[in-house]
Design an enzyme around this catalytic site. Structure first.
Site, PDB file in Angstrom:
ATOM      1  N   LYS A 105       4.149   4.416 -13.051  1.00 45.96           N
ATOM      2  CA  LYS A 105       4.567   5.586 -12.253  1.00 45.96           C
ATOM      3  C   LYS A 105       5.144   5.172 -10.908  1.00 45.96           C
ATOM      4  O   LYS A 105       6.246   5.579 -10.548  1.00 45.96           O
ATOM      5  CB  LYS A 105       3.350   6.501 -12.057  1.00 45.96           C
ATOM      6  CG  LYS A 105       3.469   7.514 -10.938  1.00 45.96           C
ATOM      7  CD  LYS A 105       2.163   8.294 -10.798  1.00 45.96           C
ATOM      8  CE  LYS A 105       2.035   9.059  -9.512  1.00 45.96           C
ATOM      9  NZ  LYS A 105       1.736   8.217  -8.341  1.00 45.96           N
ATOM     10  N   ASN A 106       4.398   4.379 -10.163  1.00 46.11           N
ATOM     11  CA  ASN A 106       4.826   4.107  -8.789  1.00 46.11           C
ATOM     12  C   ASN A 106       6.047   3.194  -8.722  1.00 46.11           C
ATOM     13  O   ASN A 106       6.741   3.184  -7.708  1.00 46.11           O
ATOM     14  CB  ASN A 106       3.658   3.549  -7.961  1.00 46.11           C
ATOM     15  CG  ASN A 106       2.630   4.629  -7.674  1.00 46.11           C
ATOM     16  OD1 ASN A 106       2.903   5.823  -7.847  1.00 46.11           O
ATOM     17  ND2 ASN A 106       1.438   4.230  -7.247  1.00 46.11           N
ATOM     18  N   ARG A 144       5.032  12.892  -3.030  1.00 49.61           N
ATOM     19  CA  ARG A 144       5.095  11.971  -1.905  1.00 49.61           C
ATOM     20  C   ARG A 144       6.329  11.066  -1.999  1.00 49.61           C
ATOM     21  O   ARG A 144       7.004  10.802  -1.018  1.00 49.61           O
ATOM     22  CB  ARG A 144       3.806  11.146  -1.954  1.00 49.61           C
ATOM     23  CG  ARG A 144       3.703  10.099  -0.916  1.00 49.61           C
ATOM     24  CD  ARG A 144       2.716  10.472   0.139  1.00 49.61           C
ATOM     25  NE  ARG A 144       2.637   9.446   1.152  1.00 49.61           N
ATOM     26  CZ  ARG A 144       2.697   9.711   2.446  1.00 49.61           C
ATOM     27  NH1 ARG A 144       2.817  10.939   2.868  1.00 49.61           N
ATOM     28  NH2 ARG A 144       2.610   8.744   3.319  1.00 49.61           N
ATOM     29  N   CYS A 170      -0.449  13.775  -3.319  1.00 51.31           N
ATOM     30  CA  CYS A 170      -1.903  13.932  -3.392  1.00 51.31           C
ATOM     31  C   CYS A 170      -2.503  14.144  -2.013  1.00 51.31           C
ATOM     32  O   CYS A 170      -2.152  13.460  -1.061  1.00 51.31           O
ATOM     33  CB  CYS A 170      -2.524  12.679  -4.000  1.00 51.31           C
ATOM     34  SG  CYS A 170      -2.426  12.662  -5.780  1.00 51.31           S
ATOM     35  N   ARG A 221      -1.498  11.418   5.888  1.00 52.84           N
ATOM     36  CA  ARG A 221      -0.653  10.427   5.217  1.00 52.84           C
ATOM     37  C   ARG A 221       0.651  10.334   6.003  1.00 52.84           C
ATOM     38  O   ARG A 221       1.650  10.961   5.659  1.00 52.84           O
ATOM     39  CB  ARG A 221      -0.402  10.827   3.747  1.00 52.84           C
ATOM     40  CG  ARG A 221      -1.682  10.851   2.924  1.00 52.84           C
ATOM     41  CD  ARG A 221      -1.406  11.059   1.455  1.00 52.84           C
ATOM     42  NE  ARG A 221      -0.770   9.907   0.834  1.00 52.84           N
ATOM     43  CZ  ARG A 221      -0.499   9.816  -0.465  1.00 52.84           C
ATOM     44  NH1 ARG A 221      -0.803  10.794  -1.267  1.00 52.84           N
ATOM     45  NH2 ARG A 221       0.093   8.736  -0.956  1.00 52.84           N
ATOM     46  N   PRO A 222       0.655   9.546   7.090  1.00 59.90           N
ATOM     47  CA  PRO A 222       1.829   9.490   7.966  1.00 59.90           C
ATOM     48  C   PRO A 222       3.000   8.734   7.328  1.00 59.90           C
ATOM     49  O   PRO A 222       2.820   7.985   6.367  1.00 59.90           O
ATOM     50  CB  PRO A 222       1.315   8.717   9.185  1.00 59.90           C
ATOM     51  CG  PRO A 222       0.189   7.891   8.668  1.00 59.90           C
ATOM     52  CD  PRO A 222      -0.415   8.629   7.500  1.00 59.90           C
ATOM     53  N   ILE A 223       4.220   8.946   7.893  1.00 61.35           N
ATOM     54  CA  ILE A 223       5.373   8.139   7.459  1.00 61.35           C
ATOM     55  C   ILE A 223       6.046   7.496   8.682  1.00 61.35           C
ATOM     56  O   ILE A 223       7.235   7.194   8.663  1.00 61.35           O
ATOM     57  CB  ILE A 223       6.392   8.940   6.611  1.00 61.35           C
ATOM     58  CG1 ILE A 223       6.942  10.153   7.376  1.00 61.35           C
ATOM     59  CG2 ILE A 223       5.814   9.363   5.296  1.00 61.35           C
ATOM     60  CD1 ILE A 223       8.227  10.694   6.744  1.00 61.35           C
ATOM     61  N   ASP A 224       5.252   7.303   9.747  1.00 61.24           N
ATOM     62  CA  ASP A 224       5.816   6.736  10.975  1.00 61.24           C
ATOM     63  C   ASP A 224       6.413   5.339  10.765  1.00 61.24           C
ATOM     64  O   ASP A 224       7.439   4.998  11.359  1.00 61.24           O
ATOM     65  CB  ASP A 224       4.736   6.694  12.074  1.00 61.24           C
ATOM     66  CG  ASP A 224       3.516   5.910  11.648  1.00 61.24           C
ATOM     67  OD1 ASP A 224       2.940   6.230  10.581  1.00 61.24           O
ATOM     68  OD2 ASP A 224       3.133   4.949  12.344  1.00 61.24           O
ATOM     69  N   ASP A 259      -6.320   3.289  -5.795  1.00 60.36           N
ATOM     70  CA  ASP A 259      -6.046   4.268  -6.854  1.00 60.36           C
ATOM     71  C   ASP A 259      -6.988   4.118  -8.052  1.00 60.36           C
ATOM     72  O   ASP A 259      -6.898   4.892  -9.016  1.00 60.36           O
ATOM     73  CB  ASP A 259      -4.579   4.153  -7.321  1.00 60.36           C
ATOM     74  CG  ASP A 259      -3.615   4.722  -6.291  1.00 60.36           C
ATOM     75  OD1 ASP A 259      -4.079   5.267  -5.264  1.00 60.36           O
ATOM     76  OD2 ASP A 259      -2.386   4.625  -6.501  1.00 60.36           O
ATOM     77  N   ARG A 269       0.642  14.654 -13.647  1.00 63.68           N
ATOM     78  CA  ARG A 269       1.572  14.033 -12.698  1.00 63.68           C
ATOM     79  C   ARG A 269       1.676  12.528 -12.938  1.00 63.68           C
ATOM     80  O   ARG A 269       2.711  11.935 -12.652  1.00 63.68           O
ATOM     81  CB  ARG A 269       1.092  14.269 -11.254  1.00 63.68           C
ATOM     82  CG  ARG A 269       1.306  15.679 -10.749  1.00 63.68           C
ATOM     83  CD  ARG A 269       0.929  15.781  -9.296  1.00 63.68           C
ATOM     84  NE  ARG A 269       1.424  14.614  -8.607  1.00 63.68           N
ATOM     85  CZ  ARG A 269       0.863  14.044  -7.533  1.00 63.68           C
ATOM     86  NH1 ARG A 269      -0.219  14.570  -7.022  1.00 63.68           N
ATOM     87  NH2 ARG A 269       1.381  12.983  -6.983  1.00 63.68           N
TER      88      ARG A 269
HETATM   89  C1  UD1 Z   1       1.239   4.402  -2.396  1.00 63.85           C
HETATM   90  C2  UD1 Z   1       0.871   5.036  -3.718  1.00 63.85           C
HETATM   91  C3  UD1 Z   1      -0.552   5.578  -3.667  1.00 63.85           C
HETATM   92  C4  UD1 Z   1      -1.517   4.478  -3.227  1.00 63.85           C
HETATM   93  C5  UD1 Z   1      -1.039   3.786  -1.952  1.00 63.85           C
HETATM   94  C6  UD1 Z   1      -1.873   2.576  -1.602  1.00 63.85           C
HETATM   95  C7  UD1 Z   1       3.019   5.857  -4.466  1.00 63.85           C
HETATM   96  C8  UD1 Z   1       3.873   7.027  -4.768  1.00 63.85           C
HETATM   97  N1  UD1 Z   1       1.800   6.109  -3.995  1.00 63.85           N
HETATM   98  O1  UD1 Z   1       1.183   5.427  -1.415  1.00 63.85           O
HETATM   99  O2  UD1 Z   1      -0.892   6.043  -4.957  1.00 63.85           O
HETATM  100  O3  UD1 Z   1      -2.795   5.052  -2.996  1.00 63.85           O
HETATM  101  O4  UD1 Z   1       0.315   3.346  -2.100  1.00 63.85           O
HETATM  102  O5  UD1 Z   1      -1.874   1.647  -2.639  1.00 63.85           O
HETATM  103  O6  UD1 Z   1       3.406   4.729  -4.683  1.00 63.85           O
HETATM  104  N2  UD1 Z   1       0.468   4.338   6.707  1.00 63.85           N
HETATM  105  C9  UD1 Z   1       0.780   4.516   8.045  1.00 63.85           C
HETATM  106  N3  UD1 Z   1       2.067   4.834   8.366  1.00 63.85           N
HETATM  107  C10 UD1 Z   1       3.041   4.956   7.433  1.00 63.85           C
HETATM  108  C11 UD1 Z   1       2.707   4.741   6.077  1.00 63.85           C
HETATM  109  C12 UD1 Z   1       1.417   4.440   5.746  1.00 63.85           C
HETATM  110  O7  UD1 Z   1      -0.082   4.415   8.921  1.00 63.85           O
HETATM  111  O8  UD1 Z   1       4.188   5.231   7.789  1.00 63.85           O
HETATM  112  C13 UD1 Z   1      -0.929   4.003   6.341  1.00 63.85           C
HETATM  113  C14 UD1 Z   1      -1.560   5.095   5.471  1.00 63.85           C
HETATM  114  O9  UD1 Z   1      -2.127   6.120   6.263  1.00 63.85           O
HETATM  115  C15 UD1 Z   1      -2.590   4.305   4.704  1.00 63.85           C
HETATM  116  C16 UD1 Z   1      -1.945   2.924   4.553  1.00 63.85           C
HETATM  117  O10 UD1 Z   1      -0.894   2.871   5.498  1.00 63.85           O
HETATM  118  O11 UD1 Z   1      -3.762   4.161   5.469  1.00 63.85           O
HETATM  119  C17 UD1 Z   1      -1.376   2.643   3.188  1.00 63.85           C
HETATM  120  O12 UD1 Z   1      -0.461   3.658   2.827  1.00 63.85           O
HETATM  121  P1  UD1 Z   1       0.804   3.345   1.887  1.00 63.85           P
HETATM  122  O13 UD1 Z   1       0.631   1.990   1.289  1.00 63.85           O
HETATM  123  O14 UD1 Z   1       2.032   3.618   2.664  1.00 63.85           O
HETATM  124  O15 UD1 Z   1       0.662   4.447   0.760  1.00 63.85           O
HETATM  125  P2  UD1 Z   1       1.830   5.195   0.005  1.00 63.85           P
HETATM  126  O16 UD1 Z   1       3.002   4.298  -0.138  1.00 63.85           O
HETATM  127  O17 UD1 Z   1       2.051   6.534   0.593  1.00 63.85           O
END
Ligand code: UD1
Length: 431
Positions: free
Chosen positions: A23-24, A94, A118, A124-127, A309, A401
């Site tokens: 999936k991912n 996401r 989820c 769940r930031p995207i900064d 996960d 999903r």
């Molecule tokens: C992806 C997976 C999700 C999995 C996660 C960790 C997908 C669609 N989803 O989510 O199933 O649980 O990897 O293996 O692939 N963070 C920040 N700033 C950011 C982005 C992330 O601080 O801009 C932090 C998050 O809050 C979290 C950590 O980084 O604590 C890891 O998040 P991330 O690896 O980015 O998860 P996703 O890519 O969203």
């Protein structure tokens, strides 16, 4: 219209299960096809709701999408460019944020709805994604109504980018934006998950120059353009891990096929500690559990650590063990919304922030429960399989999903599991 899953548990699982595409990986590779002026043929596509949404989103950008068979899709992005895809679809998952990196890379401009996905019970930031795009030369802003807008009027230029948190999403999104940027981009402290390597392999097979994926330094030399081709997506690590956890919880023996053994070692090690026997072959793994289940401790970490996960699914297996186990969530702020649902089945799990103590109760009892998110839903399925009596799971779209035909796959290995509808208000009836 089936909207719940019913399971009569307590039966050991026995037989063979075939694992679908990851999936991912698929959720990043579909947007990556937007970088290609031509046709990408993707094989081993999982037939799951999130992938269908991602394909609908790329159609909204002007791509021509057609299935050649249930697991092979062709995406033609020759004429892509529409800036107004379906924002409601984008809010449903996401991974729609990968269209920011991909569209920035292709047309230097992207406007997407703030991604959904989820809800684990924390932010769940995207900064990090936004900082990465800015470093490459884009202006990024959040507009009223929850839109992320990014534009690089003078194009994108390669830079050194250090991620202060290891992020799967930021690593892949920056990779997408950088593939056709001017010069070299270096991502330091990059995530190393199997789907990151898969995205890099896909991009390279379409003409990109990405090195180091799978290590914590990824170097991307920008190329002028990408060409079409055929690519086969890797098998899903978490789907395989879920069935490994299921047979550990219920007892029995499963041969899980179409896997990459090294992706599963971090999960297998924990299941072995609990009493499962695991034998790896070239592209399959046999997992059996006939004896007692033992307690263990788990800390989730970025790959190659134990995957977050898989945390809810392992918690269920630990409920069936003797003694107390400690789970520490090391990736997300909190990920224990499923605990209240498991409590309805007799689980004794005490949560304090990132830590959960699972008191092994040795057995669970069927109950009506909810799939509060994708992996929580998988945990409810495992709990239902291991419990005595009937479990009815609501909110199964969360499961669909990310799991292709979970009911069919489990029925084929002896589970008493079926879809049920709400139409029969007295006793839920199998359809
Ligand atoms: C992806 C997976 C999700 C999995 C996660 C960790 C997908 C669609 N989803 O989510 O199933 O649980 O990897 O293996 O692939 N963070 C920040 N700033 C950011 C982005 C992330 O601080 O801009 C932090 C998050 O809050 C979290 C950590 O980084 O604590 C890891 O998040 P991330 O690896 O980015 O998860 P996703 O890519 O969203």
């Amino acid at each position: 219209m089936s909207n719940k899953i019913s399971i009569r548990g307590g039966k050991p699982l026995k037989g063979e299960i075939h694992i679908s595409g990851a999936k991912n990986a698929a959720l990043a590779i579909i947007p990556a096809a937007a970088l290609v002026k031509g046709v990408c043929r993707l094989e081993n596509i999982p037939n799951i709701v999130d992938v269908m949404i991602q394909l609908d989103i790329i159609r909204g950008f002007g791509a021509d999408v057609r299935f050649l068979n249930p697991t092979t899709v062709e995406i033609d992005c020759t004429h892509i460019g529409c800036q107004h895809p379906d924002y409601d679809l984008m809010r449903r998952l996401r991974a729609s944020y990968y269209f920011i990196g991909a569209m920035l890379g292709r047309v230097h401009k992207a406007e997407v709805a703030m991604p959904g996905g989820c809800n684990f019970g924390g932010v769940r930031p995207i900064d990090l994604h936004m900082k990465g795009f800015e470093a490459l030369g884009a202006e990024v802003s959040i507009k009223e109504g929850g839109f992320v807008c990014a534009e690089a009027r003078d194009g994108l230029s390669g830079k050194n980018i250090f991620l202060d948190v290891v992020s799967v999403g930021a690593t892949m999104n920056i990779m997408l934006a950088a593939v056709m940027a001017e010069g070299q981009t270096v991502i330091e402290n990059a995530a190393k998950e199997p789907h990151i390597v898969d995205l890099a392999n896909f991009l390279n097979s379409m003409g990109a120059d990405v090195m180091g994926a799978g290590t914590d330094i990824i170097k991307i030399r920008g190329v002028k353009e990408l060409h079409g081709g055929t690519y086969s997506i890797i098998p899903d690590q978490i789907e395989a891990g879920t069935y490994m956890a299921a047979v550990t919880a219920t007892g029995g023996e499963l041969l899980i096929k179409n896997i990459i053994p090294r992706h599963l070692e971090c999960i297998g090690v924990k299941l072995e500690e609990m009493g499962a026997e695991i034998e790896y072959f070239d592209d399959s793994v046999r997992v059996s559990r006939y004896g007692e289940l033992h307690r263990t401790n788990i800390k989730t970490l970025p790959y190659p650590g134990f995957p977050t996960d898989m945390q809810p699914q392992l918690a269920v297996a630990l409920c069936m063990a003797d003694g107390a186990s400690v789970i520490t969530e090391g990736v997300w702020e909190a990920r224990y919304l499923y605990v209240d649902e498991l409590a309805k089945m007799g689980a004794a799990i005490h949560v304090d922030g990132k830590v959960a103590v699972v008191d092994g109760v040795g057995k669970l009892t069927g109950a009506p429960v909810k799939a509060t998110d994708l992996r929580a839903g998988a945990a409810m399925v495992i709990a239902g399989l291991a419990a005595t009596g009937e479990t009815v799971i609501d909110g199964i779209v969360n499961i669909e999903r990310g799991y292709e035909d979970i009911v069919g796959k489990l029925r084929a290995v002896g589970a008493d599991i079926s879809y049920v509808t709400d139409n029969d208000p007295v006793t839920l009836k199998a359809v």
